[in-house]
Each structure stands twice: as C-alpha cells, then as structure tokens.
Design a protein around this motif. Structure first.
Motif, PDB file in Angstrom:
ATOM      1  N   SER A 125       2.797 -32.688  27.732  1.00 43.81           N
ATOM      2  CA  SER A 125       1.632 -31.829  27.536  1.00 43.81           C
ATOM      3  C   SER A 125       1.618 -31.300  26.104  1.00 43.81           C
ATOM      4  CB  SER A 125       1.652 -30.657  28.524  1.00 43.81           C
ATOM      5  OG  SER A 125       2.787 -29.866  28.292  1.00 43.81           O
ATOM      6  N   LYS A 126       0.421 -31.192  25.607  1.00 45.89           N
ATOM      7  CA  LYS A 126       0.228 -30.684  24.255  1.00 45.89           C
ATOM      8  C   LYS A 126       0.574 -29.198  24.245  1.00 45.89           C
ATOM      9  CE  LYS A 126      -3.444 -29.875  20.926  1.00 45.89           C
ATOM     10  NZ  LYS A 126      -4.877 -29.864  20.722  1.00 45.89           N
ATOM     11  N   PRO A 127       1.384 -28.764  23.297  1.00 47.44           N
ATOM     12  CA  PRO A 127       1.708 -27.338  23.254  1.00 47.44           C
ATOM     13  C   PRO A 127       0.455 -26.517  22.956  1.00 47.44           C
ATOM     14  CG  PRO A 127       2.554 -28.461  21.309  1.00 47.44           C
ATOM     15  CD  PRO A 127       1.980 -29.515  22.215  1.00 47.44           C
ATOM     16  N   LYS A 128       0.427 -25.326  23.522  1.00 49.43           N
ATOM     17  CA  LYS A 128      -0.722 -24.450  23.287  1.00 49.43           C
ATOM     18  C   LYS A 128      -0.775 -24.080  21.821  1.00 49.43           C
ATOM     19  CE  LYS A 128      -1.215 -22.259  27.740  1.00 49.43           C
ATOM     20  NZ  LYS A 128      -1.290 -20.999  28.447  1.00 49.43           N
ATOM     21  N   GLU A 129      -1.962 -24.218  21.262  1.00 46.26           N
ATOM     22  CA  GLU A 129      -2.129 -23.828  19.872  1.00 46.26           C
ATOM     23  C   GLU A 129      -2.547 -22.362  19.837  1.00 46.26           C
ATOM     24  OE1 GLU A 129      -4.606 -25.158  15.925  1.00 46.26           O
ATOM     25  OE2 GLU A 129      -4.320 -26.586  17.543  1.00 46.26           O
ATOM     26  N   LEU A 130      -1.924 -21.613  18.953  1.00 49.21           N
ATOM     27  CA  LEU A 130      -2.234 -20.204  18.807  1.00 49.21           C
ATOM     28  C   LEU A 130      -3.001 -19.984  17.510  1.00 49.21           C
ATOM     29  CD1 LEU A 130       1.165 -18.606  19.876  1.00 49.21           C
ATOM     30  CD2 LEU A 130      -0.891 -18.904  21.263  1.00 49.21           C
ATOM     31  N   LEU A 131      -4.006 -19.143  17.581  1.00 53.94           N
ATOM     32  CA  LEU A 131      -4.763 -18.765  16.391  1.00 53.94           C
ATOM     33  C   LEU A 131      -4.472 -17.305  16.088  1.00 53.94           C
ATOM     34  CD1 LEU A 131      -8.209 -20.442  17.130  1.00 53.94           C
ATOM     35  CD2 LEU A 131      -6.415 -21.247  15.630  1.00 53.94           C
ATOM     36  N   THR A 132      -4.523 -16.970  14.831  1.00 57.31           N
ATOM     37  CA  THR A 132      -4.247 -15.610  14.392  1.00 57.31           C
ATOM     38  C   THR A 132      -5.557 -14.884  14.142  1.00 57.31           C
ATOM     39  OG1 THR A 132      -2.242 -16.436  13.319  1.00 57.31           O
ATOM     40  CG2 THR A 132      -2.979 -14.241  12.709  1.00 57.31           C
ATOM     41  N   LEU A 133      -5.715 -13.745  14.803  1.00 59.42           N
ATOM     42  CA  LEU A 133      -6.901 -12.926  14.654  1.00 59.42           C
ATOM     43  C   LEU A 133      -6.483 -11.569  14.088  1.00 59.42           C
ATOM     44  CD1 LEU A 133      -8.617 -13.606  18.102  1.00 59.42           C
ATOM     45  CD2 LEU A 133      -8.923 -14.843  15.956  1.00 59.42           C
ATOM     46  N   LYS A 134      -7.339 -11.008  13.238  1.00 59.66           N
ATOM     47  CA  LYS A 134      -7.055  -9.709  12.634  1.00 59.66           C
ATOM     48  C   LYS A 134      -8.190  -8.751  12.975  1.00 59.66           C
ATOM     49  CE  LYS A 134      -5.960  -7.543   8.214  1.00 59.66           C
ATOM     50  NZ  LYS A 134      -5.799  -7.778   6.764  1.00 59.66           N
ATOM     51  N   THR A 135      -7.833  -7.627  13.588  1.00 55.13           N
ATOM     52  CA  THR A 135      -8.837  -6.647  13.989  1.00 55.13           C
ATOM     53  C   THR A 135      -9.247  -5.774  12.809  1.00 55.13           C
ATOM     54  OG1 THR A 135      -7.112  -5.085  14.652  1.00 55.13           O
ATOM     55  CG2 THR A 135      -7.981  -6.563  16.362  1.00 55.13           C
ATOM     56  N   ASN A 136     -10.276  -4.980  13.010  1.00 59.88           N
ATOM     57  CA  ASN A 136     -10.782  -4.142  11.915  1.00 59.88           C
ATOM     58  C   ASN A 136      -9.825  -3.020  11.536  1.00 59.88           C
ATOM     59  OD1 ASN A 136     -11.175  -2.340  14.010  1.00 59.88           O
ATOM     60  ND2 ASN A 136     -13.393  -2.240  13.783  1.00 59.88           N
ATOM     61  N   ASP A 137      -8.830  -2.743  12.364  1.00 57.35           N
ATOM     62  CA  ASP A 137      -7.829  -1.742  12.009  1.00 57.35           C
ATOM     63  C   ASP A 137      -6.532  -2.374  11.503  1.00 57.35           C
ATOM     64  OD1 ASP A 137      -7.249  -2.674  14.535  1.00 57.35           O
ATOM     65  OD2 ASP A 137      -7.043  -0.717  15.467  1.00 57.35           O
ATOM     66  N   GLY A 138      -6.601  -3.673  11.175  1.00 57.69           N
ATOM     67  CA  GLY A 138      -5.503  -4.352  10.502  1.00 57.69           C
ATOM     68  C   GLY A 138      -4.431  -4.947  11.388  1.00 57.69           C
ATOM     69  N   LYS A 139      -4.567  -4.861  12.702  1.00 59.56           N
ATOM     70  CA  LYS A 139      -3.555  -5.421  13.609  1.00 59.56           C
ATOM     71  C   LYS A 139      -3.765  -6.932  13.725  1.00 59.56           C
ATOM     72  CE  LYS A 139      -1.754  -1.570  15.091  1.00 59.56           C
ATOM     73  NZ  LYS A 139      -1.648  -0.433  15.057  1.00 59.56           N
ATOM     74  N   ILE A 140      -2.640  -7.649  13.807  1.00 52.13           N
ATOM     75  CA  ILE A 140      -2.657  -9.111  13.913  1.00 52.13           C
ATOM     76  C   ILE A 140      -2.329  -9.508  15.349  1.00 52.13           C
ATOM     77  CG2 ILE A 140      -1.552 -11.238  13.111  1.00 52.13           C
ATOM     78  CD1 ILE A 140      -3.140  -9.934  10.911  1.00 52.13           C
ATOM     79  N   PHE A 141      -3.106 -10.430  15.897  1.00 51.72           N
ATOM     80  CA  PHE A 141      -2.888 -10.950  17.245  1.00 51.72           C
ATOM     81  C   PHE A 141      -2.811 -12.468  17.180  1.00 51.72           C
ATOM     82  CE2 PHE A 141      -4.723  -6.853  18.041  1.00 51.72           C
ATOM     83  CZ  PHE A 141      -4.202  -6.433  19.243  1.00 51.72           C
ATOM     84  N   LYS A 142      -1.855 -13.043  17.881  1.00 56.29           N
ATOM     85  CA  LYS A 142      -1.781 -14.489  18.070  1.00 56.29           C
ATOM     86  C   LYS A 142      -2.348 -14.752  19.467  1.00 56.29           C
ATOM     87  CE  LYS A 142       1.088 -15.814  14.596  1.00 56.29           C
ATOM     88  NZ  LYS A 142       0.739 -16.762  13.604  1.00 56.29           N
ATOM     89  N   VAL A 143      -3.428 -15.504  19.514  1.00 55.95           N
ATOM     90  CA  VAL A 143      -4.078 -15.753  20.801  1.00 55.95           C
ATOM     91  C   VAL A 143      -4.219 -17.252  21.044  1.00 55.95           C
ATOM     92  CG1 VAL A 143      -5.344 -13.573  20.771  1.00 55.95           C
ATOM     93  CG2 VAL A 143      -6.424 -15.608  19.898  1.00 55.95           C
ATOM     94  N   ASP A 144      -4.281 -17.582  22.310  1.00 58.83           N
ATOM     95  CA  ASP A 144      -4.481 -18.958  22.737  1.00 58.83           C
ATOM     96  C   ASP A 144      -5.802 -19.473  22.162  1.00 58.83           C
ATOM     97  OD1 ASP A 144      -4.961 -21.311  24.160  1.00 58.83           O
ATOM     98  OD2 ASP A 144      -4.152 -20.507  26.018  1.00 58.83           O
ATOM     99  N   GLU A 145      -5.783 -20.705  21.695  1.00 59.34           N
ATOM    100  CA  GLU A 145      -6.981 -21.303  21.105  1.00 59.34           C
ATOM    101  C   GLU A 145      -8.147 -21.309  22.093  1.00 59.34           C
ATOM    102  OE1 GLU A 145      -8.083 -25.270  18.553  1.00 59.34           O
ATOM    103  OE2 GLU A 145      -6.737 -25.512  20.258  1.00 59.34           O
ATOM    104  N   VAL A 146      -7.855 -21.509  23.372  1.00 56.27           N
ATOM    105  CA  VAL A 146      -8.918 -21.548  24.381  1.00 56.27           C
ATOM    106  C   VAL A 146      -9.644 -20.208  24.434  1.00 56.27           C
ATOM    107  CG1 VAL A 146      -9.413 -21.870  26.838  1.00 56.27           C
ATOM    108  CG2 VAL A 146      -7.704 -23.305  25.714  1.00 56.27           C
TER     109      VAL A 146
END
Length: 144
Positions: free
Chosen positions: A5-26
C-alpha cells in the motif's frame, strides 16, 4: 501476490496564528483553497515543501476540523451534524464564539458538509437561547 500500500502522504498546513499541522492528503484535498493551490502548482510544474497557509483558520478550528473529519471517516453511518453535535456538545456547554469561528472556517475552506452541519447547529443553539437578550449575552453582541 502481496500488495504494497502506498504510504499516506502528509501535507503541511499553517494556520493564521502560526501553528503548523501535518494532515492527511485526503483531508487536505477536501479544503478548496488547498486543493486549488495544489492544482496550480501541478499545472505550473511548481512544487514546494512549504506549509500551505490557511489565512482565515485558527489552530483551534483546524484541530477541531481534523478531529471531526476523522470521526466522519470512522463513523460512515452517522450524519455530519450528529458527529458535530457529539464533539461540540460533549460537556453540555456550548462555546458560542468557537461555533461562530467554525462556521466561518468551514465557509472559507468550502467544506460543504461541515458548513451545513455547523450552520444547522448554530441555528439550533440560537433557537435554544430563547430570547434576543440571551442571544446577545451568549454571543457578546452589544445592545442597540
């Protein structure tokens, strides 16, 4: 024959208060601004590892959206509104300001299921307030 199985790809999102989140591409692709940016990058053959900014979403809202989406994936037979109610009303106490932020964040992200559910929950909360004075008090709206 084994399948890999293809590993889940994570995307990096940055909120307006500067916090970074790694979230599932889906999940990230459910968010219209993210999807549009990724399509633009692909079309122009520009690829970056930078965090994708979410200018109108704060970290509390994004954290909640991730939790809500995960619950949606896990509980396919439950409605978006019921899952939202379960998460928001856990403590039998409504955070009115947060509920407003959630409506605005889901509108900005163009996540239709969450927008419909959060708007419906907001309407139910407003109705349960009973009077205009209670609504003003709960939502910090000054009197005219």
């Amino acid at each position: 024959m084994s399948t890999v199985s293809k590993p889940k790809e994570l995307l990096t999102l940055k909120t307006n208060d500067g916090k970074i989140f790694k979230v599932d591409e889906v999940l990230a692709l459910q968010m219209c601004p993210v999807r549009d940016l990724l399509m633009l990058e692909e079309w122009k053959s520009l690829y970056t590892e930078d965090a994708i900014p979410l200018l109108r979403v704060n970290s509390r809202s994004l954290s909640f959206i991730i939790k809500w989406w995960s619950a949606m994936v896990d509980k396919k037979e439950t409605t978006a509104l019921q899952i939202l109610k379960d998460l928001v009303l856990k403590k039998n106490m409504v955070d009115y300001q947060f509920l407003m932020q959630l409506v605005m964040a889901s509108n900005y992200l163009q996540m239709d299921d969450l927008l419909k559910a959060s708007s419906q929950l907001l309407a139910e909360v407003l109705i349960s307030c009973g009077s205009v004075d209670n609504i003003r008090q709960n939502f910090n709206v000054p009197s005219d």
